[in-house]
Design a protein around this motif. Structure first.
Motif, PDB file in Angstrom:
ATOM      1  N   ASP A  82       0.848  -1.192   0.000  1.00  0.00           N
ATOM      2  CA  ASP A  82       0.000   0.000   0.000  1.00  0.00           C
ATOM      3  C   ASP A  82       0.889   1.249   0.000  1.00  0.00           C
ATOM      4  OD1 ASP A  82      -2.108   1.752   0.179  1.00  0.00           O
ATOM      5  OD2 ASP A  82      -2.447   1.446   2.322  1.00  0.00           O
ATOM      6  N   VAL A  83       1.876   1.246   0.888  1.00  0.00           N
ATOM      7  CA  VAL A  83       2.837   2.369   0.949  1.00  0.00           C
ATOM      8  C   VAL A  83       3.626   2.455  -0.356  1.00  0.00           C
ATOM      9  CG1 VAL A  83       4.898   3.262   2.122  1.00  0.00           C
ATOM     10  CG2 VAL A  83       3.020   2.277   3.467  1.00  0.00           C
ATOM     11  N   MET A  84       4.048   1.287  -0.869  1.00  0.00           N
ATOM     12  CA  MET A  84       4.840   1.249  -2.093  1.00  0.00           C
ATOM     13  C   MET A  84       4.070   1.793  -3.293  1.00  0.00           C
ATOM     14  SD  MET A  84       7.243  -2.036  -2.743  1.00  0.00           S
ATOM     15  CE  MET A  84       6.947  -2.147  -4.487  1.00  0.00           C
ATOM     16  N   ILE A  85       2.801   1.391  -3.420  1.00  0.00           N
ATOM     17  CA  ILE A  85       1.980   1.880  -4.531  1.00  0.00           C
ATOM     18  C   ILE A  85       1.800   3.395  -4.428  1.00  0.00           C
ATOM     19  CG2 ILE A  85      -0.393   1.955  -5.425  1.00  0.00           C
ATOM     20  CD1 ILE A  85      -0.562  -1.004  -5.211  1.00  0.00           C
ATOM     21  N   PHE A  86       1.542   3.851  -3.213  1.00  0.00           N
ATOM     22  CA  PHE A  86       1.348   5.286  -3.017  1.00  0.00           C
ATOM     23  C   PHE A  86       2.613   6.051  -3.417  1.00  0.00           C
ATOM     24  CE2 PHE A  86       0.914   9.283  -0.809  1.00  0.00           C
ATOM     25  CZ  PHE A  86      -0.431   9.577  -0.953  1.00  0.00           C
ATOM     26  N   LEU A  87       3.778   5.582  -2.959  1.00  0.00           N
ATOM     27  CA  LEU A  87       5.047   6.234  -3.306  1.00  0.00           C
ATOM     28  C   LEU A  87       5.332   6.140  -4.798  1.00  0.00           C
ATOM     29  CD1 LEU A  87       7.365   5.138  -0.345  1.00  0.00           C
ATOM     30  CD2 LEU A  87       6.438   7.414  -0.780  1.00  0.00           C
ATOM     31  N   TYR A  88       4.990   4.984  -5.381  1.00  0.00           N
ATOM     32  CA  TYR A  88       5.209   4.795  -6.820  1.00  0.00           C
ATOM     33  C   TYR A  88       4.364   5.783  -7.619  1.00  0.00           C
ATOM     34  CZ  TYR A  88       5.278   2.745 -11.443  1.00  0.00           C
ATOM     35  OH  TYR A  88       5.419   2.565 -12.793  1.00  0.00           O
ATOM     36  N   LEU A  89       3.077   5.871  -7.286  1.00  0.00           N
ATOM     37  CA  LEU A  89       2.195   6.805  -7.991  1.00  0.00           C
ATOM     38  C   LEU A  89       2.690   8.240  -7.825  1.00  0.00           C
ATOM     39  CD1 LEU A  89      -1.295   5.354  -6.991  1.00  0.00           C
ATOM     40  CD2 LEU A  89      -0.214   5.193  -9.235  1.00  0.00           C
ATOM     41  N   PHE A  90       3.147   8.534  -6.624  1.00  0.00           N
ATOM     42  CA  PHE A  90       3.638   9.882  -6.333  1.00  0.00           C
ATOM     43  C   PHE A  90       4.872  10.203  -7.180  1.00  0.00           C
ATOM     44  CE2 PHE A  90       5.721  13.259  -4.015  1.00  0.00           C
ATOM     45  CZ  PHE A  90       4.669  14.020  -3.535  1.00  0.00           C
ATOM     46  N   THR A  91       5.865   9.285  -7.164  1.00  0.00           N
ATOM     47  CA  THR A  91       7.116   9.562  -7.884  1.00  0.00           C
ATOM     48  C   THR A  91       6.916   9.566  -9.399  1.00  0.00           C
ATOM     49  OG1 THR A  91       7.702   7.205  -7.681  1.00  0.00           O
ATOM     50  CG2 THR A  91       8.699   8.715  -6.104  1.00  0.00           C
ATOM     51  N   THR A  92       6.092   8.643  -9.918  1.00  0.00           N
ATOM     52  CA  THR A  92       5.881   8.626 -11.368  1.00  0.00           C
ATOM     53  C   THR A  92       5.086   9.845 -11.834  1.00  0.00           C
ATOM     54  OG1 THR A  92       4.032   7.090 -11.040  1.00  0.00           O
ATOM     55  CG2 THR A  92       6.091   6.157 -11.821  1.00  0.00           C
ATOM     56  N   THR A  93       4.182  10.342 -11.006  1.00  0.00           N
ATOM     57  CA  THR A  93       3.467  11.572 -11.366  1.00  0.00           C
ATOM     58  C   THR A  93       4.434  12.754 -11.379  1.00  0.00           C
ATOM     59  OG1 THR A  93       1.449  10.687 -10.350  1.00  0.00           O
ATOM     60  CG2 THR A  93       1.464  13.021 -10.864  1.00  0.00           C
ATOM     61  N   VAL A  94       5.379  12.752 -10.454  1.00  0.00           N
ATOM     62  CA  VAL A  94       6.448  13.768 -10.459  1.00  0.00           C
ATOM     63  C   VAL A  94       7.246  13.681 -11.764  1.00  0.00           C
ATOM     64  CG1 VAL A  94       8.630  14.480  -9.382  1.00  0.00           C
ATOM     65  CG2 VAL A  94       6.650  13.975  -7.948  1.00  0.00           C
TER      66      VAL A  94
END
Length: 336
Positions: A82-94
């Motif tokens: 859950d944390v990983m997906i959130f961070l992944y979505l955050f970084t890829t949107t960046v």
């Protein structure tokens, strides 16, 4: 059924074809020489994984990715991923926002004008809730896919390239695993948010087979083109521009606009995954939540587009291999 299936297919492709993919940077990072088999395997793995995710979403009638994630990785690892997906979505949107800045620079605009433009467009998009993303994908993606295939096949014929001349050795076939894994994690988030809108199994089959087939063909032709200009790619932040230099300036403008739309659709999908997850904690309007997230993201774009892709994407690709394994073997361990 066909129309609904195409709607989900375009959502899947829009989530996958972002700045890294459409620019060629992500493909070159994983594939390159001796990768024909890897791309075929990617298309198969991608369709299978999408089917499991979308089918689970449909069965659960989910509105965010958490219940789907729990089914895929098990309750013990749900919190970690859950944390990983959130961070992944955050970084890829960046990465996508940085990609918009890089596209602006290609036309001699300030990097920050490119960033500001995509931020405003994302806020306006979410004023219409989720339906805004689904509508814009159906308009933008046929243009994007058609334009990309047109320039790639044009380059293939103009340079007299052989499409199947690199099949004597396929030592890079294992690249299919991290590349598929990299692209699957955001799909869990995005497809998990629309489970309550899918009506039939037929829609799921159309969306999953269609997206795998289209992405497989584009990836193969794109990679084949990049192999021919491998020596020039070090000079370009965006490899697509190395192909476009052979054509009139009007073609560069047209493809750059399409490249920006690819960036935009993936950024929108990333933001969708984030806000649907956060909405259960924050009872504020969707557009305001989007605005707050984007304010946090913008300063991080200064790390640079190619730098972010070079370091972030391979790491996530490897971390996500466990998720990919669970998806590919899902029918087997579900029955057990």
């Amino acid at each position: 059924m066909l129309r609904a299936g195409l709607k989900w297919m375009f959502l899947i492709i829009g989530t996958t074809i972002g700045a890294g993919y459409a620019s060629g940077r992500e493909l070159w990072q994983f594939f390159g020489h001796e990768s024909g088999l890897a791309i075929v395997l990617f298309a198969v793995f991608f369709s299978m994984s999408c089917f499991v995710i979308l089918n689970l979403s449909h069965e659960r009638k989910s509105t965010d990715y958490l219940p789907i994630l729990r089914d895929i990785v098990g309750s013990k690892l749900t919190g970690v991923y859950d944390v990983m997906i959130f961070l992944y979505l955050f970084t890829t949107t960046v990465v996508m926002i940085a990609g918009s800045g890089a596209t602006g620079q290609a036309f001699n605009f300030s990097y920050w004008w490119g960033v500001l433009f995509i931020v405003i467009a994302l806020i306006l998009l979410f004023l219409k809730d989720i339906s805004g993303i689904l509508s814009i994908n159906q308009i933008i993606l046929p243009l994007l896919l058609g334009g990309l295939l047109y320039i790639l096949f044009l380059f293939t014929f103009d340079q007299d390239l052989a499409l199947f001349s690199h099949w004597h050795e396929q030592r890079n076939w294992t690249a299919a695993f991290p590349f598929t894994a990299l692209n699957i994690l955001p799909l869990i988030a995005v497809l998990g948010a629309i489970g309550n809108k899918v009506r039939t199994k037929g829609e799921i089959w159309i969306a999953c087979i269609g997206s795998g087939l289209i992405l497989g063909v584009i990836s193969y032709v794109y990679n084949n083109s990049l192999i021919q200009i491998a020596d020039e790619l070090l000079l370009y932040e965006i490899p697509l521009f190395a192909i476009l230099k052979h054509y009139p300036f009007g073609m560069l403008i047209f493809m750059s606009i399409l490249l920006w739309f690819a960036i935009f659709t993936t950024a929108a999908s990333g933001v969708l995954g984030i806000v649907t997850r956060l909405q259960s904690y924050l009872s504020i309007p969707l557009w305001l939540l989007v605005l707050l997230i984007l304010i946090v993201m913008v300063p991080l774009t200064t790390l640079g587009f190619s730098t972010l892709i070079t370091y972030i994407y391979p790491i996530y690709g490897l971390l996500n291999l466990y998720v990919l394994t669970r998806l590919l073997l899902y029918p087997m361990w579900k029955n057990r």
